[in-house]
Design a protein around this motif. Sequence first.
Motif, PDB file in Angstrom:
ATOM      1  N   ALA A 112       0.824  -1.209   0.000  1.00 41.79           N
ATOM      2  CA  ALA A 112       0.000   0.000   0.000  1.00 41.79           C
ATOM      3  C   ALA A 112       0.861   1.262   0.000  1.00 41.79           C
ATOM      4  O   ALA A 112       0.472   2.294  -0.549  1.00 41.79           O
ATOM      5  CB  ALA A 112      -0.935  -0.001   1.215  1.00 41.79           C
ATOM      6  N   VAL A 113       2.066   1.169   0.608  1.00 38.52           N
ATOM      7  CA  VAL A 113       2.976   2.304   0.665  1.00 38.52           C
ATOM      8  C   VAL A 113       3.423   2.723  -0.740  1.00 38.52           C
ATOM      9  O   VAL A 113       3.684   3.887  -1.009  1.00 38.52           O
ATOM     10  CB  VAL A 113       4.194   1.941   1.546  1.00 38.52           C
ATOM     11  N   PHE A 114       3.489   1.749  -1.649  1.00 44.38           N
ATOM     12  CA  PHE A 114       4.080   2.016  -2.957  1.00 44.38           C
ATOM     13  C   PHE A 114       3.066   2.407  -4.023  1.00 44.38           C
ATOM     14  O   PHE A 114       3.439   2.691  -5.153  1.00 44.38           O
ATOM     15  CB  PHE A 114       4.865   0.786  -3.429  1.00 44.38           C
ATOM     16  N   LEU A 115       1.786   2.393  -3.648  1.00 45.76           N
ATOM     17  CA  LEU A 115       0.753   2.663  -4.655  1.00 45.76           C
ATOM     18  C   LEU A 115       1.019   3.931  -5.435  1.00 45.76           C
ATOM     19  O   LEU A 115       1.122   3.933  -6.656  1.00 45.76           O
ATOM     20  CB  LEU A 115      -0.603   2.794  -3.970  1.00 45.76           C
ATOM     21  N   LEU A 116       1.132   5.032  -4.693  1.00 44.66           N
ATOM     22  CA  LEU A 116       1.214   6.335  -5.327  1.00 44.66           C
ATOM     23  C   LEU A 116       2.492   6.502  -6.138  1.00 44.66           C
ATOM     24  O   LEU A 116       2.439   6.805  -7.332  1.00 44.66           O
ATOM     25  CB  LEU A 116       1.101   7.396  -4.231  1.00 44.66           C
ATOM     26  N   PRO A 117       3.682   6.270  -5.524  1.00 43.22           N
ATOM     27  CA  PRO A 117       4.901   6.434  -6.303  1.00 43.22           C
ATOM     28  C   PRO A 117       4.976   5.483  -7.499  1.00 43.22           C
ATOM     29  O   PRO A 117       5.445   5.886  -8.567  1.00 43.22           O
ATOM     30  CB  PRO A 117       6.022   6.149  -5.306  1.00 43.22           C
ATOM     31  N   PHE A 118       4.506   4.256  -7.347  1.00 42.81           N
ATOM     32  CA  PHE A 118       4.526   3.330  -8.487  1.00 42.81           C
ATOM     33  C   PHE A 118       3.679   3.870  -9.626  1.00 42.81           C
ATOM     34  O   PHE A 118       4.088   3.874 -10.778  1.00 42.81           O
ATOM     35  CB  PHE A 118       3.981   1.956  -8.082  1.00 42.81           C
ATOM     36  N   GLN A 120       2.904   6.895 -10.312  1.00 42.37           N
ATOM     37  CA  GLN A 120       3.536   8.038 -10.977  1.00 42.37           C
ATOM     38  C   GLN A 120       4.761   7.623 -11.769  1.00 42.37           C
ATOM     39  O   GLN A 120       4.979   8.061 -12.891  1.00 42.37           O
ATOM     40  CB  GLN A 120       3.908   9.088  -9.936  1.00 42.37           C
ATOM     41  N   LEU A 121       5.572   6.746 -11.178  1.00 45.37           N
ATOM     42  CA  LEU A 121       6.804   6.305 -11.831  1.00 45.37           C
ATOM     43  C   LEU A 121       6.502   5.597 -13.152  1.00 45.37           C
ATOM     44  O   LEU A 121       7.055   5.933 -14.197  1.00 45.37           O
ATOM     45  CB  LEU A 121       7.566   5.374 -10.883  1.00 45.37           C
ATOM     46  N   TYR A 122       5.589   4.636 -13.112  1.00 45.97           N
ATOM     47  CA  TYR A 122       5.317   3.866 -14.322  1.00 45.97           C
ATOM     48  C   TYR A 122       4.558   4.689 -15.351  1.00 45.97           C
ATOM     49  O   TYR A 122       4.696   4.468 -16.552  1.00 45.97           O
ATOM     50  CB  TYR A 122       4.577   2.571 -13.977  1.00 45.97           C
ATOM     51  N   ILE A 125       7.299   6.838 -17.214  1.00 48.57           N
ATOM     52  CA  ILE A 125       8.155   6.181 -18.199  1.00 48.57           C
ATOM     53  C   ILE A 125       7.339   5.383 -19.213  1.00 48.57           C
ATOM     54  O   ILE A 125       7.886   4.612 -19.992  1.00 48.57           O
ATOM     55  CB  ILE A 125       9.190   5.260 -17.519  1.00 48.57           C
ATOM     56  N   LEU A 136       7.571  -5.757 -12.896  1.00 50.80           N
ATOM     57  CA  LEU A 136       8.635  -5.023 -12.205  1.00 50.80           C
ATOM     58  C   LEU A 136       8.208  -4.633 -10.797  1.00 50.80           C
ATOM     59  O   LEU A 136       9.000  -4.713  -9.857  1.00 50.80           O
ATOM     60  CB  LEU A 136       9.016  -3.772 -13.004  1.00 50.80           C
ATOM     61  N   LEU A 140       9.533  -6.075  -6.187  1.00 56.04           N
ATOM     62  CA  LEU A 140       9.698  -5.514  -4.847  1.00 56.04           C
ATOM     63  C   LEU A 140       9.796  -6.616  -3.799  1.00 56.04           C
ATOM     64  O   LEU A 140      10.627  -6.576  -2.906  1.00 56.04           O
ATOM     65  CB  LEU A 140       8.503  -4.611  -4.564  1.00 56.04           C
ATOM     66  N   LEU A 204      -3.374  -5.773  -5.092  1.00 54.79           N
ATOM     67  CA  LEU A 204      -3.359  -4.316  -4.911  1.00 54.79           C
ATOM     68  C   LEU A 204      -2.493  -3.607  -5.959  1.00 54.79           C
ATOM     69  O   LEU A 204      -2.939  -2.678  -6.632  1.00 54.79           O
ATOM     70  CB  LEU A 204      -2.854  -4.010  -3.493  1.00 54.79           C
TER      71      LEU A 204
END
Lengths: 266, 288
Positions: A112-118, A120-122, A125, A136, A140, A204
Amino acid sequence: MRRRGHWLLYAYCAYLLLPLYWLLNMALRRNQDIAAGLEVIPANATLANFAEIFNNPVWYEGFGNSLTYVSLNTLISVVVALPAAYTFSRYRFVGDKHLFFWLLTNRMAPPAVFLLPFFQLYSAIGLFDTPLAVALAHCLFTVPLAVWILEGFMSSVPKSLDEMARIDGHRLPYFFLRIFLPTIRGGIGVTVFFCFMFSWVELLLARTLTASSAKPIVVVMTRTVSASGLDWGVLAAAGVLTIVPGVAVVWFVRKHLVKGFAMGRV
Amino acid sequence: MADRRPDNRAWLGVLPVLLVVAFSAVVPLMTVVNYSLQDIFDPHNRLFVGFDWYRDILRDPRFVSALLRQLAFSAAVLAIEVPLGILVARSLPTEGRLAPLFLVIVAVPLLIPWNVVGTIWQIFARPDIGLLGATVAWLGLDFNYTSSVVDAWITLLLMDVWHWTSLVALLAYAGLASIQAPYYQAAEIDGASRWQVFRHVELPRLKSVLIIAVLLRLMDSFMIYTEPFVLTGGGPGNATTFLSQYLTSMAVGQFDLGPAAAFSVLYFLLILLMCWLFYTSVMREDRS
């Protein structure tokens, strides 16, 4: 000699199997029969729910998408983890212990911590809504796990094997690919099993990183519930189908698994 | 690990893993830390706010209650699954025609997608169409996991025990398989009872796999999201809303970047801290 199946085991297996039986039971009944009342053994068993899934591209493409990213993830994880695990098991270098434990801490990060940055990151790019993005993202937790399991298996191989190959004049890449990897193939089997398992069951991240073209089966399931109300029969049939690959994998590796469990880390 | 060759070129071997992990963990994590310290209006208009978001989160009563529920859930799950898993592992046959069959049955729940686990229990426990729910209703008990807090928790615990006890069982089974027959023969000669055999022969040799099992169950139960999301949706009310679900609603539902990021950092640190405390306390006990 010391352990035999007894009542506890039978009771536990019944506890595991009853909900699964009920899922299958639902999958074999039409919605009007389900609504009509409880039938422990379906009177009008039908494969109509399964037929609906196999005739609807959203469903079977979802299945294909899932298998694509799970395979990609397993491939990436094992390929990058193999040299790293060998390095950890055979060499001493600056920061090796810290690095090993730091890798493991990534397994402790809540998805759940990575939802937002993932997201945006993906998106940034251009990988958003592709199976590669999910593959990818799942690295994690599968990569640290793969390194950890493989390191355990590799450390149980005597170092004299490496020495002998060196004396025989084999270069490291040749030794690694042609001699070392075949020796630990049981461990690679166990690693594949765990990477497959953790990537296959995750929802998730897979849901957050896909929209329409790479939508996995598990996400199709959650969206069908909300769209068509309570189509229990089709939902149950889809559930049954998602269990099939897992059961197939565990059935094929069952012997490796027992041996792997006994000698390796996991 | 003692006779490894010192060679710093070995870093080349871990480079691929570092690249993948940098991409899938370090960059996103740094983004989160970055967000947690700023108030972002749009990409070119941001304000450094220090630890304000952290203070807000720690004072958020919904965060505190989700955390307390989470702790209660993880404690309950560990208290049931670890002993039950050991018992199941001890009753699993090691040889014979049926051994692989039992092993596959035990492993099956681990391979089911998590939302399907939720669906299975939803279907199984519903009072109108579920076998469990209907049976309990037939017994004359009022059981409804969507309206009663107690029933929701019972169903959730039954589901998690169903889903994850097998992991502990398989790990313990592997640990037991590595104990050699002479240990048991020696115990038999000494006239040890079943409990003594377990306490003095099996338990010490199970220790390392049990540490792994407890660590995995501790962190995974602390991150639980999908199964309660499908089964109860966090309700009735907020009675089964755990940390991941609250965080997800904050980050994706309301798009509160700053508070959600501070929440994320605290969440991750908390899991690290718990795992570290457990691991070091077990290891210290080992040395003394």
